[in-house]
Motif scaffolding. Structure first.
Motif, mmCIF file in Angstrom:
data_model
loop_
_atom_site.group_PDB
_atom_site.id
_atom_site.type_symbol
_atom_site.label_atom_id
_atom_site.label_comp_id
_atom_site.label_asym_id
_atom_site.label_seq_id
_atom_site.Cartn_x
_atom_site.Cartn_y
_atom_site.Cartn_z
ATOM 1 N N ARG A 70 22.741 -18.275 2.446
ATOM 2 C CA ARG A 70 21.976 -17.172 3.004
ATOM 3 C C ARG A 70 21.103 -16.670 2.068
ATOM 4 O O ARG A 70 20.984 -16.737 0.941
ATOM 5 N N ILE A 71 20.126 -16.327 2.870
ATOM 6 C CA ILE A 71 18.646 -15.766 2.136
ATOM 7 C C ILE A 71 18.822 -14.195 1.990
ATOM 8 O O ILE A 71 19.112 -13.459 3.190
ATOM 9 N N SER A 72 18.339 -13.874 0.922
ATOM 10 C CA SER A 72 18.475 -12.365 0.808
ATOM 11 C C SER A 72 17.254 -11.765 1.397
ATOM 12 O O SER A 72 16.361 -12.137 1.534
ATOM 13 N N PRO A 73 17.536 -10.720 2.187
ATOM 14 C CA PRO A 73 16.545 -9.898 3.053
ATOM 15 C C PRO A 73 15.465 -9.520 1.980
ATOM 16 O O PRO A 73 14.276 -9.443 2.526
ATOM 17 N N GLN A 74 15.961 -9.018 1.056
ATOM 18 C CA GLN A 74 15.027 -8.421 0.190
ATOM 19 C C GLN A 74 13.971 -9.310 -0.386
ATOM 20 O O GLN A 74 12.807 -9.455 -0.500
ATOM 21 N N ALA A 75 14.451 -10.566 -0.825
ATOM 22 C CA ALA A 75 13.783 -11.857 -1.334
ATOM 23 C C ALA A 75 12.793 -12.202 -0.314
ATOM 24 O O ALA A 75 11.755 -12.720 -0.361
ATOM 25 N N PHE A 76 13.565 -12.351 0.926
ATOM 26 C CA PHE A 76 12.855 -12.990 2.024
ATOM 27 C C PHE A 76 11.363 -12.034 2.397
ATOM 28 O O PHE A 76 10.415 -12.601 2.475
ATOM 29 N N GLY A 77 11.787 -11.033 2.202
ATOM 30 C CA GLY A 77 10.819 -9.886 2.496
ATOM 31 C C GLY A 77 9.449 -9.985 1.651
ATOM 32 O O GLY A 77 8.491 -9.892 2.063
ATOM 33 N N ARG A 78 9.776 -10.198 0.654
ATOM 34 C CA ARG A 78 8.793 -10.488 -0.685
ATOM 35 C C ARG A 78 8.206 -11.508 -0.396
ATOM 36 O O ARG A 78 6.706 -11.618 -0.631
ATOM 37 N N THR A 79 8.832 -12.595 0.009
ATOM 38 C CA THR A 79 8.081 -13.953 0.239
ATOM 39 C C THR A 79 7.258 -13.981 1.726
ATOM 40 O O THR A 79 6.219 -14.090 1.628
ATOM 41 N N ALA A 80 7.555 -13.031 2.398
ATOM 42 C CA ALA A 80 6.684 -12.747 3.761
ATOM 43 C C ALA A 80 5.532 -12.055 3.255
ATOM 44 O O ALA A 80 4.337 -12.478 3.644
ATOM 45 N N ALA A 82 4.401 -12.219 0.292
ATOM 46 C CA ALA A 82 3.357 -12.917 -0.434
ATOM 47 C C ALA A 82 2.525 -13.936 0.399
ATOM 48 O O ALA A 82 1.370 -14.226 0.394
ATOM 49 N N ARG A 83 3.092 -14.334 1.485
ATOM 50 C CA ARG A 83 2.453 -15.189 2.402
ATOM 51 C C ARG A 83 1.225 -14.583 3.029
ATOM 52 O O ARG A 83 0.297 -15.154 3.616
ATOM 53 N N ALA A 84 1.732 -13.319 3.518
ATOM 54 C CA ALA A 84 0.556 -12.639 4.238
ATOM 55 C C ALA A 84 -0.587 -12.393 3.477
ATOM 56 O O ALA A 84 -1.569 -12.377 3.902
ATOM 57 N N LEU A 85 -0.331 -12.050 2.334
ATOM 58 C CA LEU A 85 -1.587 -11.799 1.239
ATOM 59 C C LEU A 85 -2.485 -13.064 1.049
ATOM 60 O O LEU A 85 -3.583 -12.857 1.025
ATOM 61 N N MET A 86 -1.593 -14.128 1.002
ATOM 62 C CA MET A 86 -2.257 -15.119 0.721
ATOM 63 C C MET A 86 -3.179 -15.573 2.076
ATOM 64 O O MET A 86 -4.399 -16.130 1.857
ATOM 65 N N GLU A 87 -2.634 -15.619 3.108
ATOM 66 C CA GLU A 87 -3.508 -15.551 4.390
ATOM 67 C C GLU A 87 -4.707 -14.659 4.504
ATOM 68 O O GLU A 87 -5.985 -14.964 4.739
ATOM 69 N N THR A 317 1.402 -8.927 -7.811
ATOM 70 C CA THR A 317 1.847 -7.403 -7.554
ATOM 71 C C THR A 317 3.085 -7.184 -7.068
ATOM 72 O O THR A 317 3.923 -7.980 -7.142
ATOM 73 N N ASP A 318 3.263 -5.759 -6.799
ATOM 74 C CA ASP A 318 4.837 -5.327 -6.345
ATOM 75 C C ASP A 318 4.716 -5.421 -4.924
ATOM 76 O O ASP A 318 3.602 -4.991 -4.513
ATOM 77 N N MET A 319 5.768 -5.118 -4.386
ATOM 78 C CA MET A 319 5.869 -4.891 -3.033
ATOM 79 C C MET A 319 5.318 -3.878 -2.466
ATOM 80 O O MET A 319 4.597 -3.933 -1.419
ATOM 81 N N ALA A 320 5.486 -2.548 -2.959
ATOM 82 C CA ALA A 320 4.843 -1.364 -2.456
ATOM 83 C C ALA A 320 3.137 -1.567 -2.229
ATOM 84 O O ALA A 320 2.518 -1.349 -1.391
ATOM 85 N N THR A 321 2.568 -2.366 -3.227
ATOM 86 C CA THR A 321 1.208 -2.590 -3.402
ATOM 87 C C THR A 321 0.892 -3.524 -2.459
ATOM 88 O O THR A 321 -0.009 -3.284 -1.437
ATOM 89 N N GLY A 322 1.641 -4.572 -2.364
ATOM 90 C CA GLY A 322 1.234 -5.576 -1.175
ATOM 91 C C GLY A 322 1.339 -5.156 0.057
ATOM 92 O O GLY A 322 0.638 -5.312 0.910
ATOM 93 N N GLU A 323 2.328 -4.351 0.656
ATOM 94 C CA GLU A 323 2.566 -3.789 1.770
ATOM 95 C C GLU A 323 1.169 -3.015 2.201
ATOM 96 O O GLU A 323 0.694 -2.743 3.171
ATOM 97 N N ALA A 324 0.862 -2.109 1.149
ATOM 98 C CA ALA A 324 -0.402 -1.201 1.361
ATOM 99 C C ALA A 324 -1.720 -2.031 1.303
ATOM 100 O O ALA A 324 -2.625 -1.789 2.337
ATOM 101 N N LEU A 325 -1.709 -3.076 0.890
ATOM 102 C CA LEU A 325 -2.936 -3.946 1.003
ATOM 103 C C LEU A 325 -2.966 -4.629 2.487
ATOM 104 O O LEU A 325 -3.958 -4.504 3.011
ATOM 105 N N LEU A 326 -1.848 -4.997 2.701
ATOM 106 C CA LEU A 326 -1.760 -5.527 4.228
ATOM 107 C C LEU A 326 -2.095 -4.579 5.236
ATOM 108 O O LEU A 326 -2.781 -4.822 6.478
ATOM 109 N N ALA A 327 -1.524 -3.541 5.085
ATOM 110 C CA ALA A 327 -1.866 -2.326 6.002
ATOM 111 C C ALA A 327 -3.327 -2.047 6.060
ATOM 112 O O ALA A 327 -3.617 -1.258 7.288
ATOM 113 N N GLY A 328 -4.018 -2.026 5.017
ATOM 114 C CA GLY A 328 -5.360 -1.514 4.888
ATOM 115 C C GLY A 328 -6.495 -2.322 5.727
ATOM 116 O O GLY A 328 -6.075 -3.505 6.187
#
Length: 328
Positions: A70-80, A82-87, A317-328
């Motif tokens: 079972r993959i933790s939704p929180q952990a999977f969300g951070r991985t997603a 991270a991968r989006a930031l890499m791309e 980085t942290d999750m909140a910052t990562g999401e903000a960077l992707l939304a920008g």
């Protein structure tokens, strides 16, 4: 239930005898691996079979649904994220930590940055170290998973008369001590009074040798500073309030290792920059592995400029910052 005198059905002639409480060898190997947390090699030794046999037994346990993953939704969300930031920013790696209290964000980023750096360090490496609160947090918390030899830690920017708590010389000394590496502090001020004096100083043999070392770094550790009223750069001593305000008027949104950049990540030069002693942004880009740690809503513009310009290969980085960077 199998009795205590029944041999484990593991495919060999001298297998260990199956304990009474287990139905078969699959159950036994599964318990040892997931409950007792033995390694596959340790289990193979205990059952007196090959490691390949243990791999097959654990695979059968999954097929028989004795265990499920079972993959933790929180952990999977951070991985997603991270991968989006890499791309989005063409990074080689990204590490995203959970969103938490902003007050301890620096320490948490430092811990994550320490883990990223520790996994990368190899024998013979030269590691460049900048300055700042997050870099100091890395130095404070790093612990190597394995011994390394002939590692050098070098200060990549000159020393400042400002805030001593996160100075370049302290960050360098502390990190080198933590990983038992050779320490090379840069024997020069961060900023000199004239360009001519800087040129004369850098012509000295000892400094020429130190800069050769800086230019040969395999990895470099740095943070991203904003230029707000509470920013690290305003208490660092590398520039006066008037000089920083002048950079802001020219469009500066961030500072990296003492160098100011605009919204597109382009360096903002000038007399002050020409008098600085330390690695330049063009030289920074030449380092193979460039580990950047930064987070917080006040730094979104600064981080975006840094990443879009390609100054980092690895980003923490942290999750909140990562999401903000992707939304920008």
């Amino acid at each position: 239930m199998a009795n205590g005198g029944t041999a484990a059905r593991t495919g060999g002639n001298s297998e260990a005898r199956l304990p009474t409480e287990f139905d078969d060898a699959v159950m036994w190997a599964t318990w040892l691996y997931y409950a007792d947390q033995l390694t596959q090699s340790e289990i193979a030794k205990k059952l007196n079979v090959s490691r390949a046999t243990i791999v097959n037994l654990l695979q059968e346990a999954r097929e028989r649904e004795i265990v499920s993953v079972r993959i933790s939704p929180q952990a999977f969300g951070r991985t997603a994220v991270a991968r989006a930031l890499m791309e989005k920013f063409s990074l080689d790696g990204a590490f995203v930590i959970p969103t938490g209290d902003e007050q301890n964000l620096v320490d948490r980023l430092g811990d994550a940055g320490a883990r990223v750096l520790a996994e990368q360090i190899e024998d013979g490496d030269t590691i460049g170290v900048a300055w700042g609160r997050t870099v100091l947090a890395v130095a404070n918390q790093i612990s190597l998973p394995r011994p390394v030899r002939n590692v050098t830690v070098v200060q990549v920017s000159g020393s400042s008369t400002g805030e001593p708590e996160f100075s370049a010389e302290l960050c360098t000394s502390l990190l080198s001590n933590r990983i038992h590496a050779r320490c090379v502090n840069l024997l020069a001020p961060a900023v000199l009074s004239t360009r001519e004096l800087k040129a004369m100083l850098l012509a000295e043999p000892v400094l020429k040798k130190q800069f050769e070392l800086i230019h040969s770094t395999d990895r470099i550790l740095f943070g991203v500073g904003d230029i707000g009223p509470r920013s690290t750069v305003r208490v660092s001593g590398i520039a006066s309030k008037a000089e920083i305000d002048a950079y802001v008027e020219q469009g500066a949104v961030a500072v990296i290792i003492g160098r100011f950049i605009d919204v597109h990540g382009m360096p903002i030069g000038g007399d002050h920059d020409d008098r600085m002693v330390g690695i330049t942004l063009d030289e920074l880009r030449q380092v193979k592995s460039r580990i950047c740690m930064a987070g917080g809503q006040t730094k979104i513009a600064a981080i975006t400029a840094t990443l879009e310009a390609g100054y980092a290969t690895h980003f923490v980085t942290d999750m909140a910052t990562g999401e903000a960077l992707l939304a920008g």
